[in-house]
Design a protein around this motif. Structure first.
Motif, PDB file in Angstrom:
ATOM      1  N   ILE A  90       6.476   5.783   0.954  1.00  0.00           N
ATOM      2  CA  ILE A  90       7.043   6.082  -0.360  1.00  0.00           C
ATOM      3  C   ILE A  90       6.004   5.768  -1.446  1.00  0.00           C
ATOM      4  CG2 ILE A  90       9.402   5.632   0.417  1.00  0.00           C
ATOM      5  CD1 ILE A  90       9.310   2.970  -1.080  1.00  0.00           C
ATOM      6  N   PRO A  91       6.213   6.285  -2.666  1.00  0.00           N
ATOM      7  CA  PRO A  91       5.252   6.045  -3.755  1.00  0.00           C
ATOM      8  C   PRO A  91       5.126   4.560  -4.091  1.00  0.00           C
ATOM      9  CG  PRO A  91       6.687   7.893  -4.287  1.00  0.00           C
ATOM     10  CD  PRO A  91       7.252   7.262  -3.051  1.00  0.00           C
ATOM     11  N   ILE A  92       3.912   4.156  -4.407  1.00  0.00           N
ATOM     12  CA  ILE A  92       3.656   2.751  -4.700  1.00  0.00           C
ATOM     13  C   ILE A  92       4.374   2.294  -5.958  1.00  0.00           C
ATOM     14  CG2 ILE A  92       1.527   3.268  -5.977  1.00  0.00           C
ATOM     15  CD1 ILE A  92       2.383   0.112  -3.878  1.00  0.00           C
ATOM     16  N   GLU A  93       4.539   3.182  -6.936  1.00  0.00           N
ATOM     17  CA  GLU A  93       5.173   2.779  -8.192  1.00  0.00           C
ATOM     18  C   GLU A  93       6.610   2.294  -7.956  1.00  0.00           C
ATOM     19  OE1 GLU A  93       2.822   6.665  -9.145  1.00  0.00           O
ATOM     20  OE2 GLU A  93       3.902   5.768  -7.465  1.00  0.00           O
ATOM     21  N   LEU A  94       7.356   3.042  -7.139  1.00  0.00           N
ATOM     22  CA  LEU A  94       8.752   2.667  -6.858  1.00  0.00           C
ATOM     23  C   LEU A  94       8.811   1.414  -5.988  1.00  0.00           C
ATOM     24  CD1 LEU A  94      10.184   6.242  -6.108  1.00  0.00           C
ATOM     25  CD2 LEU A  94      10.346   4.958  -8.241  1.00  0.00           C
ATOM     26  N   ALA A  95       7.925   1.343  -4.985  1.00  0.00           N
ATOM     27  CA  ALA A  95       7.920   0.183  -4.090  1.00  0.00           C
ATOM     28  C   ALA A  95       7.566  -1.088  -4.850  1.00  0.00           C
ATOM     29  CB  ALA A  95       6.927   0.413  -2.951  1.00  0.00           C
ATOM     30  N   ASP A 151       0.840  -1.196   0.000  1.00  0.00           N
ATOM     31  CA  ASP A 151       0.000   0.000   0.000  1.00  0.00           C
ATOM     32  C   ASP A 151       0.876   1.248   0.000  1.00  0.00           C
ATOM     33  OD1 ASP A 151      -2.385   1.388   0.043  1.00  0.00           O
ATOM     34  OD2 ASP A 151      -2.686   1.203   2.197  1.00  0.00           O
ATOM     35  N   GLY A 152       0.773   2.057  -1.050  1.00  0.00           N
ATOM     36  CA  GLY A 152       1.606   3.234  -1.196  1.00  0.00           C
ATOM     37  C   GLY A 152       1.164   4.406  -0.347  1.00  0.00           C
ATOM     38  N   PHE A 153       2.008   5.440  -0.298  1.00  0.00           N
ATOM     39  CA  PHE A 153       1.799   6.547   0.642  1.00  0.00           C
ATOM     40  C   PHE A 153       0.627   7.458   0.289  1.00  0.00           C
ATOM     41  CE2 PHE A 153       4.070  10.578  -0.994  1.00  0.00           C
ATOM     42  CZ  PHE A 153       3.830  10.266  -2.312  1.00  0.00           C
ATOM     43  N   ARG A 154       0.015   7.241  -0.877  1.00  0.00           N
ATOM     44  CA  ARG A 154      -1.182   8.006  -1.205  1.00  0.00           C
ATOM     45  C   ARG A 154      -2.465   7.221  -0.911  1.00  0.00           C
ATOM     46  NH1 ARG A 154      -0.401  12.837  -3.710  1.00  0.00           N
ATOM     47  NH2 ARG A 154       1.569  13.173  -4.797  1.00  0.00           N
TER      48      ARG A 154
END
Length: 500
Positions: A353-358, A334-337
């Motif tokens: 952190i952003p979900i895309e990078l994670a 689950d990303g930070f947004r």
């Protein structure tokens, strides 16, 4: 007493159009509108306005509109109006600032900086209206090798799987944080779509046990509503270790929402705050997590996949690697947004952190270690559109969770005041007069429409790439290109820049 905080919004009323029907007064749970008989007109108390737009939407003459206040402070690049107002609020209350929904800050959205490839001549595109296109996915452990019996027939010995007609599910939203009618809408839509919805950590109302074949139940640190019948009713069990909106801290449902069936379903007294501790007090290592995973499997006869949900944080790859070895079948990141019913504002806006990078980093780590097929990956944290779904799958996800998008489909206007239980759209409230504003028949239909629309768009985009199945799209980073992304970010995402 001086009120240092000026209203954030202004309500503009066209008195030539206003017929004084008082619908705005009756529909506003925040008591913004009121009729002044002496003056013979409507007036407003704008300090309570949260810009939910309910009054403007129901006004029969379109006499109302909500605008951002032009009230301003002396220009200061370091001290924004938001920061100043937050200091005023805390100086007056001495409390922690609470917010709901996802992080609204101006951080990069990498999905918006990623473009999808398209086929043209040498690799022709596919027309999904006339050619086969597979959007079905299975979540769970996959066999490491094909086994055959003495007669050469394939031995089907696959661990429990979740079967989805489209790689989209409704993410965890607990009964209590959202209303009975909202849960019913999600449950019915899941059954009609052939997907799943997640109960969140609030237990499962007995009326919804009949939707068990499309239900994921959650086990969080507070263990609210967890009992054998709850576990048996579902198709999968999710252990919530973290949440994108508030990594590293627990959950909190205000006591004003713990009423009636919410109290009974959660198995706690009415009016008491439902507070989940930050950690599970029986989990302090991957070995401890493995014990809970195996305990849940043992309790349900090894018939249901177990998901472990974690927040996207800086060491997410190492965490995911450990979870993949814990016996879990699926990892949800689950990303930070990601949205929430209530979270400390500073946690929501500054942690994670952003979900895309994670997602990209975890997929690569698991592939490098040769264990990617031992778990499925679910991507969560502000999946806003069908194109986000396609990009998430190409970055390594098997499927996605949607929460805020689902609530928007139900009528949410992102006023970010869920924690007050005054949701004018009947979604994030337990007030029976507000709950009834959400019709589950209409809510279900709108959710079904949304996911079906996304499915058609996903098929069109896949066809344009010359891909005819979700499985062929999964982790296929060759189909992605970045625009305006630096080299380090491209390296983590595992994609090339546009033009390469």
């Amino acid at each position: 007493m001086i009120d240092y905080v000026f209203p954030e919004y202004e309500i503009i009323r066209d008195y030539d159009r206003c017929i004084q029907c008082r619908a705005c007064e009756g529909q506003c749970a925040n008591e913004v509108h009121r009729y002044m008989p002496n003056a013979g007109k409507m007036c407003v108390d704008e300090k309570n306005c949260v810009a939910c737009h309910r009054c403007a939407a129901i006004c029969p003459t379109r006499a109302l509109k909500i605008v951002k206040s032009q009230h301003t402070f002396r220009a200061n690049a370091n001290w924004s109006a938001q920061t100043i107002n937050e200091v005023y609020k805390q100086a007056g209350s001495g409390g922690v600032l609470l917010s709901s929904m996802g992080n609204p800050a101006d951080y990069p959205v990498y999905f918006d900086k990623i473009l999808v490839n398209a086929s043209q001549v040498t690799n022709p595109s596919i027309d999904p209206l006339r050619e086969p296109m597979e959007t079905k996915v299975f979540l769970g452990k996959k066999p490491q090798e094909i086994k055959r019996d003495s007669k050469g027939k394939i031995v089907v010995d696959t661990p429990p799987q979740l079967k989805l007609k489209v790689p989209i599910m409704f993410s965890a939203m607990s009964y209590g944080s959202i209303s009975y009618n909202a849960h019913e809408s999600l449950a019915r839509a899941s059954a009609e779509l052939g997907i799943y919805y997640n109960t969140g950590e609030g237990g499962l109302h007995e009326d919804f046990y009949k939707y068990g074949t499309n239900t994921i139940v959650q086990v969080a640190s507070g263990r609210f509503g967890v009992h054998p019948g709850y576990l048996d009713a579902a198709s999968a069990i999710e252990i919530k270790m973290g949440q994108g909106a508030k990594p590293g801290i627990g959950g909190h449902l205000p006591g004003m929402k713990v009423v009636g069936d919410v109290s009974r379903t959660r198995m706690i007294p009415e009016g008491s705050d439902a507070i989940s501790p930050a950690p599970h007090h029986d989990i302090y290592s991957i070995e401890d997590l493995r014990q809970l995973v195996l305990s849940l499997k043992e309790a349900t006869g090894y018939k249901k996949p177990v998901i472990v949900k974690i927040a996207a944080v800086h060491n997410v790859t190492a965490i995911a690697s450990g979870i993949a070895r814990s016996g879990a079948d699926i990892i949800a990141i689950d990303g930070f947004r990601g949205g929430t019913g209530a979270a400390p504002t500073k946690i929501r806006d500054n942690v994670g952190i952003p979900i895309e990078l994670a997602l990209a980093a975890v997929d690569k780590r698991l592939r490098d270690e040769g264990i990617r097929d031992t778990v499925s990956l679910i991507c969560a944290g502000s999946i806003r559109s069908s194109s986000d779904v396609v990009k998430a799958i190409a970055l390594g996800a098997d499927a996605v969770y949607i929460g805020t998008a689902a609530l928007l489909a139900l009528g949410c206007h992102l006023c970010r005041s869920c924690q007050t239980s005054k949701c004018n759209w009947g979604i994030a409230t337990q007030n029976p007069n507000l709950v009834k504003r959400l019709n589950p028949d209409i809510g279900c239909k709108r959710l079904v429409n949304l996911v079906n629309a996304w499915r058609h768009e996903i098929m069109e985009m896949m066809g344009g790439m010359g891909i005819n199945s979700i499985e062929s799209l999964k982790g296929n980073r060759l189909m992605l290109r970045g625009v305006g992304i630096n080299e380090k970010e491209l390296e983590i995402l595992g994609i090339k820049h546009a033009g390469e």
